[in-house]
Design a protein around this motif. Structure first.
Motif, PDB file in Angstrom:
ATOM      1  N   ARG A  72      43.038  36.849  43.647  1.00 51.36           N
ATOM      2  CA  ARG A  72      44.326  36.135  44.218  1.00 51.36           C
ATOM      3  C   ARG A  72      44.894  35.698  42.065  1.00 51.36           C
ATOM      4  N   THR A  73      44.010  34.586  42.468  1.00 53.73           N
ATOM      5  CA  THR A  73      44.728  33.803  40.643  1.00 53.73           C
ATOM      6  C   THR A  73      44.112  33.878  40.392  1.00 53.73           C
ATOM      7  N   VAL A  74      43.886  33.490  38.751  1.00 47.27           N
ATOM      8  CA  VAL A  74      42.982  33.024  37.898  1.00 47.27           C
ATOM      9  C   VAL A  74      43.801  31.278  37.220  1.00 47.27           C
ATOM     10  N   ASP A  75      42.940  31.021  36.496  1.00 50.72           N
ATOM     11  CA  ASP A  75      43.132  29.916  35.660  1.00 50.72           C
ATOM     12  C   ASP A  75      41.870  29.567  34.515  1.00 50.72           C
ATOM     13  N   ILE A 125      38.964  38.072  32.907  1.00 53.35           N
ATOM     14  CA  ILE A 125      39.115  38.266  34.921  1.00 53.35           C
ATOM     15  C   ILE A 125      40.619  38.342  34.978  1.00 53.35           C
ATOM     16  N   SER A 126      40.850  38.949  36.186  1.00 49.49           N
ATOM     17  CA  SER A 126      42.632  39.350  36.444  1.00 49.49           C
ATOM     18  C   SER A 126      42.419  39.278  37.536  1.00 49.49           C
ATOM     19  N   GLY A 140      38.316  28.164  33.500  1.00 50.49           N
ATOM     20  CA  GLY A 140      37.419  28.660  34.497  1.00 50.49           C
ATOM     21  C   GLY A 140      37.434  29.111  35.838  1.00 50.49           C
ATOM     22  N   VAL A 141      38.536  28.590  36.643  1.00 49.50           N
ATOM     23  CA  VAL A 141      38.810  28.156  38.047  1.00 49.50           C
ATOM     24  C   VAL A 141      39.201  29.568  38.506  1.00 49.50           C
ATOM     25  N   VAL A 142      38.804  30.392  39.936  1.00 49.67           N
ATOM     26  CA  VAL A 142      40.160  31.815  39.999  1.00 49.67           C
ATOM     27  C   VAL A 142      39.942  31.160  41.792  1.00 49.67           C
ATOM     28  N   TRP A 143      41.029  32.025  42.087  1.00 48.67           N
ATOM     29  CA  TRP A 143      40.661  31.513  43.668  1.00 48.67           C
ATOM     30  C   TRP A 143      41.090  32.986  44.502  1.00 48.67           C
ATOM     31  N   ILE A 144      40.373  33.420  45.065  1.00 45.23           N
ATOM     32  CA  ILE A 144      39.966  34.598  46.358  1.00 45.23           C
ATOM     33  C   ILE A 144      40.771  34.506  48.074  1.00 45.23           C
ATOM     34  N   ASN A 145      40.425  36.284  48.543  1.00 51.45           N
ATOM     35  CA  ASN A 145      40.748  35.904  49.796  1.00 51.45           C
ATOM     36  C   ASN A 145      40.247  35.936  50.711  1.00 51.45           C
ATOM     37  N   LEU A 146      39.027  35.504  50.025  1.00 48.17           N
ATOM     38  CA  LEU A 146      38.473  34.972  51.278  1.00 48.17           C
ATOM     39  C   LEU A 146      37.674  33.574  51.688  1.00 48.17           C
ATOM     40  N   GLY A 147      38.034  33.301  53.205  1.00 54.02           N
ATOM     41  CA  GLY A 147      37.859  31.831  53.348  1.00 54.02           C
ATOM     42  C   GLY A 147      37.221  31.162  54.335  1.00 54.02           C
ATOM     43  N   GLU A 148      37.950  30.535  54.967  1.00 54.18           N
ATOM     44  CA  GLU A 148      36.723  29.991  56.432  1.00 54.18           C
ATOM     45  C   GLU A 148      36.736  31.058  57.987  1.00 54.18           C
ATOM     46  N   ALA A 149      37.731  31.653  57.714  1.00 55.61           N
ATOM     47  CA  ALA A 149      38.182  33.218  59.043  1.00 55.61           C
ATOM     48  C   ALA A 149      37.202  33.733  59.496  1.00 55.61           C
TER      49      ALA A 149
END
Length: 499
Positions: free
Chosen positions: A243-246, A313-314, A250-259
């Motif tokens: 989803r997002t890259v910093d 990574i983007s 060196g941190v990214v956010w993905i569309n997977l989680g607790e659910a």
């Protein structure tokens, strides 16, 4: 005067007369004693003759008694009762032959033996009477038995006659059957000859078909490999997207989680957007990430484990790992020698921990010792991960060579099983690239007493032993497109290690 005096003549006559008288008296006395002596001698001789006769009679009686007793030894044995005397031998005979019936004297012993003999005779007479009675009963029974035997003999003769007639009929039937059997055997032999000819023809046909099948299978494998290289068709789908890259942290956010039941420290390989197929080749992989925080139902934070300086990574890049699927556990099979860090030592246990820590399962394993566990591949087996094959030429002993050949046979067996059951076969390096694992040489030597830096399989593999802990200069704001130490080649983790 002179005439009246005694003279020498007178004295001589007196002496002679006296001598005569004395001699007469002596003679008379001697004669009387002689007569008495003769009488005594005669009496003694008579007594001696009587004694001799008595002795002879007694000796005769004694010899007769010896013969009667049966012991004719010279000595009687009144004072010395040895077996060489009559009395000693007789007593020994009584003790030896009379046994419990022995008495001090022969008479008493004979009486006792006679009594015992009479009792024995009476018993014998009674037994003879019983025998006669039994013989009478036997003769009576024999007579009845003879009657029964005669009846049975008559019945047997009739049965034998009937049997002979029946046997004659059966022999005629058997003869007819034998002729039929002979005909059937001849027909069977002809059929067997035709069957052998047909079997030889079929065996040759089967062999030709097997050869063709092997050729076609080899051709199919070759064509499948070429088609895979040309088309890059993938049967796998991305597990999620970036989803997002910093890049600064060196941190990214993905569309997977607790659910999605995403576990922490799960690693993903990151593909470029214009990929030719997820899980079809590592050339489309541009990096790897590791989940560090679960932020929401469909949101998690991850750190960049590795990336490509030319293709950073983007947002929108797909992510993938074969170890995890939404709501389902994945199953894998492993075969061959597994060496993740190239140190020449088996890392089978480490690979098992990596897979099991991701809540995946291993259903079949072929170890480097040629042992196989599991009940065979199934439709649920996602990949057959193939490690290195042993080099038989490097064997130093016959035992090592046999063990290596056994490993090769087991590896071939499970690979053929995977081909027949449509289970995808991938190499260990491709598998590590797909799960986002970066191999590194171990710093821990078993038995050294130093704690191992690898504690949970792939959970800590993103940190290099030589990392400085700083963000790469590629992603700094001042020098984003430059890297002072880069050689311009893809990292061995995602390129060279698997080729």
């Amino acid at each position: 005067m002179a005439a009246s005096k005694p003279t020498a003549v007178h004295f001589s006559l007196i002496f002679f007369v006296m001598l005569t008288l004395i001699c007469g008296v002596m003679a008379y006395l001697n004669y009387k004693d002689l007569a008495e002596a003769n009488a005594k001698l005669n009496q003694a001789e008579s007594n001696a003759r009587t004694s001799d006769a008595a002795v002879r009679k007694l000796d005769e009686e004694l010899q007769a008694l010896k013969k009667l007793i049966g012991n004719e030894q010279d000595e009687i044995g009144l004072d010395n009762k040895t077996p060489n005397t009559v009395i000693g031998a007789t007593e020994q005979d009584i003790k030896t032959h009379a046994d419990v019936l022995a008495e001090p004297t022969i008479k008493n012993t004979l009486i006792k033996l006679s009594t015992q003999l009479n009792q024995t005779k009476n018993q014998l007479a009674q037994e003879q009477a019983d025998k006669n009675k039994l013989e009478a009963q036997f003769l009576a029974l024999k007579g009845e038995l003879d009657k029964v035997v005669d009846q049975h003999r008559t019945a047997r003769d009739g049965a034998e006659k009937d049997l002979a007639d029946t046997q004659k009929v059966k022999e005629e039937e058997v003869s007819a059957k034998d002729q039929q059997i002979a005909a059937l055997q001849k027909e069977n032999e002809e059929i067997l000859i035709e069957l052998d000819q047909l079997r030889e023809t079929n065996a040759k046909t089967i062999k030709d078909l097997e050869n063709k099948n092997n050729t076609y299978a080899s051709l199919i494998d070759t064509l499948r490999s070429r088609l895979t290289e040309v088309q890059k068709v993938s049967f796998e789908k991305p597990d999620g997207v970036i989803r997002t890259v910093d890049n600064s942290t060196g941190v990214v956010w993905i569309n997977l989680g607790e659910a999605d039941r995403l576990p922490k420290q799960m690693t993903f390989s990151v593909y470029r957007k214009a990929h030719q197929g997820i899980g079809r080749g590592e050339e489309d992989i541009i990096g790897a990430i590791e989940v560090t925080k679960i932020l929401g139902p469909h949101l998690s934070e991850a750190r960049i484990v590795s990336d490509d300086i030319y293709q950073p990574i983007s947002p929108g890049d797909p992510i993938y790992t074969p170890l995890w699927g939404v709501g389902r556990p994945e199953t894998f099979a492993i075969s061959g020698i597994i060496d993740l860090d190239g140190d020449g030592k088996s890392d089978m246990d480490l690979l098992q921990r990596i897979i099991e820590n991701a809540n995946a399962k291993i259903d079949n394993i072929v170890t480097e010792n040629g042992e196989r566990t599991g009940n065979g591949l199934t439709v649920h087996t996602k990949f057959l991960v193939i490690g290195e094959s042993p080099n038989v030429d490097s064997a130093k002993t016959d035992e090592q060579r046999d063990k290596m050949q056994q490993v090769l046979a087991k590896m071939k067996e499970i690979r053929e099983e995977a081909r027949l059951k449509a289970v995808r076969v991938i190499g260990i390096n491709d598998f590590l690239s797909y799960i986002g694992y970066k191999p590194q040489r171990r710093l821990h030597t078993p038995g050294s007493g130093i704690a191992s830096p690898i504690k949970a399989g792939a959970k800590k593999t993103g940190v290099s032993a030589t990392s400085s802990g700083q963000v790469s200069g590629v992603f700094t704001r001042s020098k984003r497109l430059k890297q002072q130490t880069s050689s311009g080649q893809t990292s061995n983790v995602f390129g060279g290690a698997g080729k």
